[in-house]
Design a protein around this motif. Structure first.
Motif, PDB file in Angstrom:
ATOM      1  N   LEU A 170       3.124   9.706   2.123  1.00  0.00           N
ATOM      2  CA  LEU A 170       3.900   8.497   2.389  1.00  0.00           C
ATOM      3  C   LEU A 170       3.886   7.566   1.187  1.00  0.00           C
ATOM      4  O   LEU A 170       2.957   7.572   0.380  1.00  0.00           O
ATOM      5  N   SER A 171       4.918   6.754   1.083  1.00  0.00           N
ATOM      6  CA  SER A 171       4.959   5.732   0.041  1.00  0.00           C
ATOM      7  C   SER A 171       3.980   4.623   0.396  1.00  0.00           C
ATOM      8  O   SER A 171       3.483   4.542   1.529  1.00  0.00           O
ATOM      9  N   GLN A 172       3.705   3.741  -0.575  1.00  0.00           N
ATOM     10  CA  GLN A 172       2.784   2.639  -0.321  1.00  0.00           C
ATOM     11  C   GLN A 172       3.279   1.751   0.824  1.00  0.00           C
ATOM     12  O   GLN A 172       2.507   1.350   1.693  1.00  0.00           O
ATOM     13  N   GLY A 173       4.569   1.448   0.829  1.00  0.00           N
ATOM     14  CA  GLY A 173       5.125   0.630   1.902  1.00  0.00           C
ATOM     15  C   GLY A 173       4.998   1.294   3.260  1.00  0.00           C
ATOM     16  O   GLY A 173       4.689   0.626   4.262  1.00  0.00           O
ATOM     17  N   GLN A 174       5.214   2.597   3.313  1.00  0.00           N
ATOM     18  CA  GLN A 174       5.071   3.328   4.569  1.00  0.00           C
ATOM     19  C   GLN A 174       3.623   3.354   5.039  1.00  0.00           C
ATOM     20  O   GLN A 174       3.333   3.200   6.233  1.00  0.00           O
ATOM     21  N   ARG A 175       2.692   3.522   4.097  1.00  0.00           N
ATOM     22  CA  ARG A 175       1.272   3.522   4.464  1.00  0.00           C
ATOM     23  C   ARG A 175       0.846   2.166   5.031  1.00  0.00           C
ATOM     24  O   ARG A 175       0.067   2.099   5.993  1.00  0.00           O
ATOM     25  N   LEU A 195       3.549  -3.172  -3.143  1.00  0.00           N
ATOM     26  CA  LEU A 195       4.835  -3.062  -2.456  1.00  0.00           C
ATOM     27  C   LEU A 195       5.962  -3.577  -3.344  1.00  0.00           C
ATOM     28  O   LEU A 195       5.775  -4.482  -4.164  1.00  0.00           O
ATOM     29  N   ASP A 196       7.160  -3.011  -3.144  1.00  0.00           N
ATOM     30  CA  ASP A 196       8.315  -3.525  -3.874  1.00  0.00           C
ATOM     31  C   ASP A 196       8.845  -4.769  -3.160  1.00  0.00           C
ATOM     32  O   ASP A 196       8.365  -5.154  -2.090  1.00  0.00           O
ATOM     33  N   ALA A 205      10.064  -4.311   0.482  1.00  0.00           N
ATOM     34  CA  ALA A 205       8.957  -4.044   1.404  1.00  0.00           C
ATOM     35  C   ALA A 205       8.163  -5.316   1.672  1.00  0.00           C
ATOM     36  O   ALA A 205       7.705  -5.551   2.798  1.00  0.00           O
TER      37      ALA A 205
END
Length: 206
Positions: free
Chosen positions: A96-101, A126-127, A130
């Motif tokens: 998963l991406s950082q935002g998803q995690r 996060l970007d 996010a």
């Protein structure tokens, strides 16, 4: 640990040399399990089990909190919808991406519907989109009457989300109060400027 250590391990748990902590009136040392049920935690690194799917991570912590499987299915489904996790809920956490995690970790912290949340640097990595999404989520949780302890080094996030601010340096509370009161006492226009002044040579407000 040397003589300067201020915390000691007692039965595998960090214990203070003095003072205490209560969550909704529950002593965390005397009634640890009861107190834990009133608290949701999102650690700095998200702390997910990489080989488990997003759903399995959430379900595991729900079961640890004593939630029945039928209630857990309903609760997880609600969180998946509210946090828009449908596209990755069955994927392993390690891909998963950082935002998803962060979303999964937040769902895990909320699965037992606690009244209190501790969030350690939740926007780290996060970007922009996010961060905006997470900020909206936190404002919604706040509107539900939850108590949120938000730890961050990003003063813009603190200013956008927090009602009360505590500035800590070298293990000491250097300043605390509302955003306005801290700015007024430091005679600065922004929280970032106040933060830098408080951490300066004077070591806090007199």
């Amino acid at each position: 640990a040397g003589k300067s250590t201020t915390l000691r391990m007692v039965y595998g748990v960090l214990a203070p040399d003095s003072g205490g902590v209560r969550i909704d009136g529950i002593d965390i040392r005397g009634e640890t399990s009861r107190a834990r049920a009133h608290l949701g935690v999102l650690p700095h690194t998200a702390g997910l089990y990489g080989n488990l799917s997003a759903r399995e991570n959430i379900d595991y912590f729900g079961l640890l909190q004593g939630i029945g499987r039928r209630q857990l299915r309903t609760r997880t489904a609600d969180l998946v919808e509210s946090l828009a996790m449908e596209s990755f809920i069955e994927r392993r956490a390690k891909v998963l991406s950082q935002g998803q995690r962060i979303k999964v970790a937040l769902a895990r912290a909320l699965v037992h519907d606690p009244a209190n949340l501790v969030l350690d640097e939740p926007t780290n990595g996060l970007d922009v989109m996010a961060i905006r999404s997470l900020r909206a989520m936190l404002k919604h949780l706040k509107s539900q009457g939850r108590c949120i302890l938000f730890s961050s080094h990003v003063m813009q996030e603190v200013a956008a989300l927090c009602d009360q601010v505590v500035i800590i340096g070298q293990g000491r509370v250097l300043a605390q109060g509302t955003l306005q009161s801290i700015r007024e006492r430091s005679e600065t226009k922004s929280l970032e400027e106040a933060f830098l002044q408080v951490l300066g040579p004077t070591g806090g407000f007199e």
